[in-house]
Design a protein around this motif. Structure first.
Motif, mmCIF file in Angstrom:
data_model
loop_
_atom_site.group_PDB
_atom_site.id
_atom_site.type_symbol
_atom_site.label_atom_id
_atom_site.label_comp_id
_atom_site.label_asym_id
_atom_site.label_seq_id
_atom_site.Cartn_x
_atom_site.Cartn_y
_atom_site.Cartn_z
ATOM 1 N N VAL A 219 0.833 -1.198 0.000
ATOM 2 C CA VAL A 219 0.000 0.000 0.000
ATOM 3 C C VAL A 219 0.868 1.248 0.000
ATOM 4 N N GLU A 220 1.984 1.188 0.735
ATOM 5 C CA GLU A 220 2.861 2.349 0.802
ATOM 6 C C GLU A 220 3.415 2.714 -0.563
ATOM 7 N N GLU A 221 3.587 1.724 -1.440
ATOM 8 C CA GLU A 221 4.115 1.977 -2.774
ATOM 9 C C GLU A 221 3.036 2.503 -3.715
ATOM 10 N N LEU A 222 1.779 2.260 -3.366
ATOM 11 C CA LEU A 222 0.674 2.716 -4.194
ATOM 12 C C LEU A 222 -0.199 3.654 -3.377
ATOM 13 N N GLY A 223 0.208 4.902 -3.283
ATOM 14 C CA GLY A 223 -0.601 5.895 -2.609
ATOM 15 C C GLY A 223 -1.791 6.281 -3.463
ATOM 16 N N PHE A 224 -2.535 7.259 -2.989
ATOM 17 C CA PHE A 224 -3.770 7.669 -3.648
ATOM 18 C C PHE A 224 -3.543 8.044 -5.107
ATOM 19 N N GLU A 225 -2.534 8.870 -5.366
ATOM 20 C CA GLU A 225 -2.292 9.353 -6.727
ATOM 21 C C GLU A 225 -1.805 8.237 -7.645
ATOM 22 N N ARG A 226 -0.850 7.454 -7.179
ATOM 23 C CA ARG A 226 -0.292 6.426 -8.048
ATOM 24 C C ARG A 226 -1.307 5.319 -8.336
ATOM 25 N N PHE A 227 -2.131 5.026 -7.354
ATOM 26 C CA PHE A 227 -3.175 4.027 -7.569
ATOM 27 C C PHE A 227 -4.009 4.381 -8.795
ATOM 28 N N HIS A 228 -4.418 5.649 -8.878
ATOM 29 C CA HIS A 228 -5.271 6.059 -9.987
ATOM 30 C C HIS A 228 -4.494 6.187 -11.296
ATOM 31 N N SER A 229 -3.191 6.378 -11.207
ATOM 32 C CA SER A 229 -2.395 6.465 -12.430
ATOM 33 C C SER A 229 -2.190 5.103 -13.079
ATOM 34 N N LEU A 230 -2.446 4.023 -12.342
ATOM 35 C CA LEU A 230 -2.207 2.675 -12.852
ATOM 36 C C LEU A 230 -3.473 1.962 -13.325
ATOM 37 N N ILE A 231 -4.608 2.640 -13.242
ATOM 38 C CA ILE A 231 -5.862 1.983 -13.622
ATOM 39 C C ILE A 231 -6.066 2.023 -15.131
ATOM 40 N N HIS A 232 -6.530 0.914 -15.652
ATOM 41 C CA HIS A 232 -6.818 0.790 -17.080
ATOM 42 C C HIS A 232 -8.274 0.376 -17.252
ATOM 43 N N LYS A 233 -9.004 1.102 -18.072
ATOM 44 C CA LYS A 233 -10.413 0.796 -18.323
ATOM 45 C C LYS A 233 -10.531 -0.188 -19.476
ATOM 46 N N ARG A 234 -11.096 -1.356 -19.192
ATOM 47 C CA ARG A 234 -11.326 -2.367 -20.219
ATOM 48 C C ARG A 234 -12.811 -2.398 -20.564
ATOM 49 N N SER A 235 -13.128 -2.385 -21.835
ATOM 50 C CA SER A 235 -14.519 -2.355 -22.285
ATOM 51 C C SER A 235 -14.889 -3.668 -22.957
ATOM 52 N N PHE A 236 -16.145 -4.082 -22.755
ATOM 53 C CA PHE A 236 -16.648 -5.332 -23.316
ATOM 54 C C PHE A 236 -18.009 -5.080 -23.955
ATOM 55 N N LYS A 237 -18.211 -5.650 -25.122
ATOM 56 C CA LYS A 237 -19.438 -5.401 -25.874
ATOM 57 C C LYS A 237 -20.534 -6.415 -25.584
ATOM 58 N N SER A 238 -20.208 -7.464 -24.848
ATOM 59 C CA SER A 238 -21.221 -8.474 -24.548
ATOM 60 C C SER A 238 -21.006 -9.027 -23.149
ATOM 61 N N PHE A 239 -22.080 -9.564 -22.579
ATOM 62 C CA PHE A 239 -22.006 -10.129 -21.237
ATOM 63 C C PHE A 239 -21.111 -11.371 -21.184
ATOM 64 N N PRO A 240 -21.141 -12.257 -22.182
ATOM 65 C CA PRO A 240 -20.218 -13.405 -22.159
ATOM 66 C C PRO A 240 -18.750 -12.982 -22.122
ATOM 67 N N GLU A 241 -18.395 -11.913 -22.843
ATOM 68 C CA GLU A 241 -17.020 -11.416 -22.801
ATOM 69 C C GLU A 241 -16.669 -10.924 -21.400
ATOM 70 N N LEU A 242 -17.612 -10.231 -20.770
ATOM 71 C CA LEU A 242 -17.395 -9.745 -19.412
ATOM 72 C C LEU A 242 -17.180 -10.909 -18.450
ATOM 73 N N LYS A 243 -18.018 -11.931 -18.531
ATOM 74 C CA LYS A 243 -17.899 -13.081 -17.637
ATOM 75 C C LYS A 243 -16.537 -13.749 -17.784
ATOM 76 N N GLU A 244 -16.093 -13.902 -19.008
ATOM 77 C CA GLU A 244 -14.791 -14.527 -19.237
ATOM 78 C C GLU A 244 -13.674 -13.709 -18.594
ATOM 79 N N ALA A 245 -13.765 -12.382 -18.715
ATOM 80 C CA ALA A 245 -12.735 -11.511 -18.145
ATOM 81 C C ALA A 245 -12.747 -11.554 -16.621
ATOM 82 N N ILE A 246 -13.933 -11.605 -16.017
ATOM 83 C CA ILE A 246 -14.024 -11.646 -14.558
ATOM 84 C C ILE A 246 -13.413 -12.935 -14.020
ATOM 85 N N TRP A 247 -13.693 -14.050 -14.670
ATOM 86 C CA TRP A 247 -13.083 -15.310 -14.240
ATOM 87 C C TRP A 247 -11.576 -15.285 -14.492
ATOM 88 N N ASP A 248 -11.167 -14.677 -15.592
ATOM 89 C CA ASP A 248 -9.753 -14.604 -15.936
ATOM 90 C C ASP A 248 -8.978 -13.777 -14.918
#
Length: 264
Positions: free
Chosen positions: A141-170
């Motif tokens: 946690v000390e290495e990932l403070g508030f600012e750095r945590f948000h700098s490392l987030i990546h938004k992944r988009s899915f066009k269907s529910f089956p794709e989402l389910k596969e990603a969640i299990w993955d």
């Protein structure tokens, strides 16, 4: 920092006027979805605050376990069964949050090998294999403070529910690691849409997480339970003195209990 990053941070945390306070509250929210060793189907909470996410997830999990499982004893869950239940539950909540019936879903994940200097905002991109993402269990946690945590987030988009389910299990291990609760909360918000949430909250200037005490708002709880970020818990909309107050739709999949927070 991108506008998406700023809007997400302000919606959840409010304006960051006190860095020390924000980091303190942030650290209390840094936990994953962890099952109890003594109660097989129970999720544990380690600090005050993240119960606003953990409790709704627990409610959906128990609903699935009690009403759709063929197990003779719902209190006995092996490790693989727990993972399967958790992933099913996260899928159900994200499906509920997809309010426009567009079938478009989002997950907040990690950018592999990036540092604060490499990226300064939430980036967007198509679905990718989880092997390309950062495993946060190796980061303190000390290495990932508030600012750095948000700098490392990546938004992944899915066009269907089956794709989402596969990603969640993955990404099953990600939900259990140090930042699983926050990453799932951000996934729900991005799937619902920041503007849609602002339109449903009575006072959009109030953050979803209280900046002083660190607890989640009723709007946050309602969003996770019903897919609607309204601030009240009664059924339907009501008018009072010419003003319309938005309440929950009547077809709630789980019962709602209003949250009351007091201070001494």
């Amino acid at each position: 920092m991108s506008e998406l990053t700023k809007e997400l941070m302000e919606l959840v945390w409010g304006p960051k006027t006190s860095p020390g306070l924000s980091d303190t509250i942030f650290c209390r929210w840094t936990q994953g979805f962890v099952f109890s060793e003594s109660e097989g189907s129970a999720l544990e909470q380690f600090e005050g605050g993240p119960c606003a996410v953990i409790a709704p997830v627990q409610a959906f999990l128990l609903k699935k376990l009690l009403f759709t499982s063929e197990k003779s004893s719902w209190r006995e869950c092996q490790e693989e069964e727990r993972k399967d239940l958790l992933c099913h539950t996260l899928c159900d909540i994200l499906e509920t949050a997809c309010s426009d019936n567009s079938g478009s879903y989002c997950l907040a994940a990690w950018i592999r090998g990036k540092t604060t200097e490499d990226t300064a905002s939430i980036s967007e991109g198509p679905a990718e294999s989880s092997c390309q993402e950062e495993h946060t269990s190796a980061l303190a946690v000390e290495e990932l403070g508030f600012e750095r945590f948000h700098s490392l987030i990546h938004k992944r988009s899915f066009k269907s529910f089956p794709e989402l389910k596969e990603a969640i299990w993955d990404q099953c291990s990600m939900w259990a690691n140090k930042f699983g609760v926050l990453l799932f909360l951000y996934s729900v918000i991005l799937t619902k849409g920041i503007e849609n949430i602002k339109n449903e909250i009575e006072d959009s200037t109030e953050p979803l997480i209280d900046p002083v005490y660190g607890h989640g708002s009723q709007s946050l709880i309602n969003l996770l339970l019903t897919g609607h970020a309204v601030s009240n818990v009664w059924d339907g909309d009501r008018e009072c003195s010419g003003m319309t107050f938005h309440y929950l739709v009547e077809d709630k999949s789980v019962p709602i209990v209003e949250s009351f927070t007091g201070s001494e």
